[in-house]
Design an enzyme around this catalytic site. Sequence first.
Site, PDB file in Angstrom:
ATOM      1  N   GLU A  29       9.489   8.631   4.780  1.00 37.59           N
ATOM      2  CA  GLU A  29       9.724   8.712   6.223  1.00 37.59           C
ATOM      3  C   GLU A  29      11.086   8.102   6.556  1.00 37.59           C
ATOM      4  O   GLU A  29      11.348   6.951   6.188  1.00 37.59           O
ATOM      5  CB  GLU A  29       8.604   7.965   6.967  1.00 37.59           C
ATOM      6  N   LEU A  58       5.353  12.627   8.556  1.00 37.58           N
ATOM      7  CA  LEU A  58       4.846  11.257   8.621  1.00 37.58           C
ATOM      8  C   LEU A  58       3.424  11.186   8.055  1.00 37.58           C
ATOM      9  O   LEU A  58       2.447  11.309   8.799  1.00 37.58           O
ATOM     10  CB  LEU A  58       4.857  10.815  10.093  1.00 37.58           C
ATOM     11  N   GLU A  60       1.602   9.185   4.624  1.00 40.49           N
ATOM     12  CA  GLU A  60       1.754   8.462   3.354  1.00 40.49           C
ATOM     13  C   GLU A  60       0.991   9.140   2.229  1.00 40.49           C
ATOM     14  O   GLU A  60       1.461   9.205   1.089  1.00 40.49           O
ATOM     15  CB  GLU A  60       1.288   7.015   3.512  1.00 40.49           C
ATOM     16  N   GLN A  82       7.224   3.219   4.086  1.00 39.27           N
ATOM     17  CA  GLN A  82       8.141   2.520   4.997  1.00 39.27           C
ATOM     18  C   GLN A  82       7.866   1.020   5.082  1.00 39.27           C
ATOM     19  O   GLN A  82       8.798   0.221   5.069  1.00 39.27           O
ATOM     20  CB  GLN A  82       8.071   3.163   6.370  1.00 39.27           C
ATOM     21  N   PHE A  83       6.601   0.660   5.150  1.00 46.53           N
ATOM     22  CA  PHE A  83       6.197  -0.752   5.058  1.00 46.53           C
ATOM     23  C   PHE A  83       4.942  -0.796   4.189  1.00 46.53           C
ATOM     24  O   PHE A  83       4.048   0.045   4.338  1.00 46.53           O
ATOM     25  CB  PHE A  83       5.869  -1.339   6.435  1.00 46.53           C
ATOM     26  N   ILE A  87       0.245   1.211   3.038  1.00 47.73           N
ATOM     27  CA  ILE A  87      -0.103   1.860   1.774  1.00 47.73           C
ATOM     28  C   ILE A  87      -1.562   2.304   1.727  1.00 47.73           C
ATOM     29  O   ILE A  87      -1.921   3.248   1.021  1.00 47.73           O
ATOM     30  CB  ILE A  87       0.223   0.938   0.564  1.00 47.73           C
ATOM     31  N   HIS A 129       2.336  -4.951   8.845  1.00 49.97           N
ATOM     32  CA  HIS A 129       3.547  -4.557   8.128  1.00 49.97           C
ATOM     33  C   HIS A 129       3.804  -5.409   6.885  1.00 49.97           C
ATOM     34  O   HIS A 129       4.448  -4.963   5.966  1.00 49.97           O
ATOM     35  CB  HIS A 129       4.782  -4.708   9.025  1.00 49.97           C
TER      36      HIS A 129
END
Lengths: 326, 362
Positions: A29, A58, A60, A82-83, A87, A129
Site C-alpha cells: 500500500e 488496500l 493485506e 504498512q504497519f 498483519i 500500529h
Amino acid sequence: MAQMTMIQAINDAMRVEMERDENVIVLGEDVGVNGGVFRATDGLQKQFGENRSIDTPLAESGIVGTAVAMAALGMRPIAEIQFGGFIYEAMDAVCTQAARLRFRTGGRFNCPLVIRMPYGGGAKTPEMHSDSFEALFLHTPGLKVVVPSNPYDAKGLLISAIRDNDPVIFYENMPLYRSVKQEVPEGAYTVPIGKANVVKEGNDVTVIAYGNMVRLSQQAIEAVEKERGVSIELIDLRTISPLDMDTIFESVDKTGRVVIVHEAVRTGGVGAEIIARINEERILKLEAPCVRVTAPDTPYPPTLIEDKWLPTKGRIAAGIKKVLDF
Amino acid sequence: MNSVALDMQKEFKMLQILDTDGNIVKGQKTPKLRDEELKNLYRWMLRLRVYDALAIKLNRQGRLGFYAPLGGQEACQIGAMAALRKTDWLFPSYRDLGAAMYHGWPIADTFKWSRGQIGGMKIPEDVNMFPPQIIIAMQTIHAAGAGWKFRLKGEDHVAITFFGDGATSEGDFHEGLNFAAVNNAQTIFFNQNNGYAISVPLRKQTKSETIAQKALAYGMKGVRIDGNDIFAVYTAVSEAAERARKGEGPTLIEAVTYRLGPHSMSGDDPTRYRPKSEEIEWKEGKDPVKRFRLYLEKKGLWTEEWEKEIEQEMKAEISAAINEVQKAPIGEVEEIMEYVYDEMPAELKRQHAEVLSWKEAK
Ligand SMILES: Cc1ncc(C[n+]2csc(CCOP(=O)(O)OP(=O)(O)O)c2C)c(N)n1
C-alpha cells in the site's frame, strides 16, 4: 561509505537487489508513487517502473497471498505491510500459506518471500500500529524472523532475506528508522540470518535484546557497570527465528546470569522461549534465575502511556541487578 | 467502458439535489425539513469545518496526537447522521469524528482519543457507537453484526458504518456486505469515496466504474450520490434507514466526495500524489459547506452574524475542551491493566504489583 539512517539502508538494500535480479519486486500500500508512508521505497518506482514497485489495492491478505504464488513461481517479492499491527489481516497468507508451502508440497514449491513491516513502541502512532508480534512468527514453523537494530545490519540482513529461499518476516523498528546514522557500505553485502551479534563482551551477566531494546540495554549496562564494577555481555539477537542458541549458550556458560529484554508483552514471548532452552540445556550453569524485562501483558497502550509501559533503562538496570544480587 | 453489459454510470447515476451554486436541481425534491432543521444541519457542518481547522492547528502545536482531516466531507457525515436517530448505532473510522460528534461523542473525548489519553476510547454510555476503527474496513463487519442483531431481536434500530474507497478492497468489506445481505441486516454501508486511499487513487483500487455497483453482487440496494450535497446524503440515508427498519435489507451508499486536507497529520504530503488543480477544483467549485450556505442565503436563512456566532461558539467549545483534556490525567499502566479482562488473572495481578513497584523504584 555513506552515512545512512536505517530507512535509507533498507531502501538501499532493495535498490541493490532490484538492480541485481529483475525478479525482485516490491508491492504494498502506497509503496509506489508515494514511496511508502515511511519512504522506505522512495525512488524505486522511478528507477524500476510500475511493474516492479507496485501500489496494490488496500488488502493485506491480497498483498501477501498474491506474493506467495509469485514467489513459488520464481519471483522474489518483497511485500510491505504498512504497519505491523495490520498483519492479522494477512495472517492466513503468512502463517498457513507462506510458512507451509514447502512443507505441504514435499519441497516441490518454496516461498522466497520477504514480508517487511514497521513495528515497535515509542513512535506515537494511533492504536493498533505499534505492537510487537514477533513471537507469533517465532511460533510458526516455516518462517524466519529478522529484527535489525541498526542501519548496517538492516541492509545486510535485508539482502540476506531477499536471497533466502524461505519466507522471512523482516521486522523494522519504527523509532530506529531515523534516530541513528551509521556508515553503510555501498553495493551488496550480507549479514547472515540466524547469527546473533555479541555487541559487547562481558563476564558477569548476559543481556539479550533485539531491535530498539539493544540501544536501551546498552545504556542500562553502562550505568550498572559503573555502579557495580562488573562486566556485562550484550547479545543482539538480530534473528528471532532461527534463534542462535550457540552464541547464547556460550555466553551463559561464561556468565551464568541472564536478562532478556523485549518490548513485546511477556507471556509466550521470545524471552520465554530462550529461557526454556537455557533450562533444557544449561540449567546447571545458571547462578540465578533468568529475568525478563518486558512490557506487561496488556494490548498496546494508548499513545501517551506508551513510554511508561515500554521497558526503560531503569527497569533493565533493575533486572540486571536482580540477577547480580540473587 | 469495459465488457460488462450494464452501463454502470447509468444504472448508478449520481444523485444530486443541491447543485454547486446552491440551487435545487430541476426535477429533484428537497427533503422535508423545517427551517430550524435546515439551520441545524448548516450549524453542524460549520462546526466541523471549525473543528477540522483547529484540530490541524492543535496537532501542529503538539497538543493533539493522530488526526485525520475531515474537511470536505462534512455533508457526508452530518447529512447521514441527521437522517438517523439517537438510538441508532454508529461504526465510524478514524476520519469520521464529525459523524461521531453529531451522534453525541463529546469534543473533549475526541481529543483524548487523538492524543492517546486514558478514557479516549471509553464512549459515554448514552452514545451508541464503537470507538473509531483503525483496521480498515473492519467496522463494516461490525455494522453488519449489529444490524443483524437488531433484526434477530426485533429491534427498530439501524447500524451505520462509514468507510473510505480504499476500504472496499479489503476482504472484510466484502464479508460485511455479504453477511448483511444474507441476514437482512438493518445496516447502512456509507462509503465516503474521497478518491484516494492515502496516495492510491480509486482507479488503482478497483476496476469497477462505481463503488455503488458492488451492491449488485451481494443482492442489496446500491445508490450513488453527490457526497458534497447534504440533501442527497440526507435523502439517501433516510430512505436506506426506512428500508432497513421495514426489514427490506441493507444498503450500500457511495457518496462521491473529496478530502481537502492531507490523509493525516503524520507526514502525508498530497503533492506527491495528486494535482493541486484538483484540490482547488474541489475546494472552490464543489465545497459542501459553501454550497449549502448559498442555498440558505437564498432562502433568507443565513446571515453573516449567525455564521460568526456559530464559529465563535465552536472555537470556545474547542478551546475549553482542549484545556480540560490537557489538564486531565494521561493514564497509568496499572489503570489500563484493569481493562484486559473482567477479572484479572493471577499472572496479571502479579504483574500489576510489579508495575506499582516500578514507581516506588523511581
Ligand atoms: C488493515 C489496515 N491496513 C492499512 C492501514 C493503513 N491505512 C490507514 S488509512 C489508509 C487508507 C484508507 O483509505 P480509504 O479507505 O479510502 O479511507 P480514507 O482514509 O481516504 O478516508 C491506510 C492504507 C490500516 N489502518 N489498516
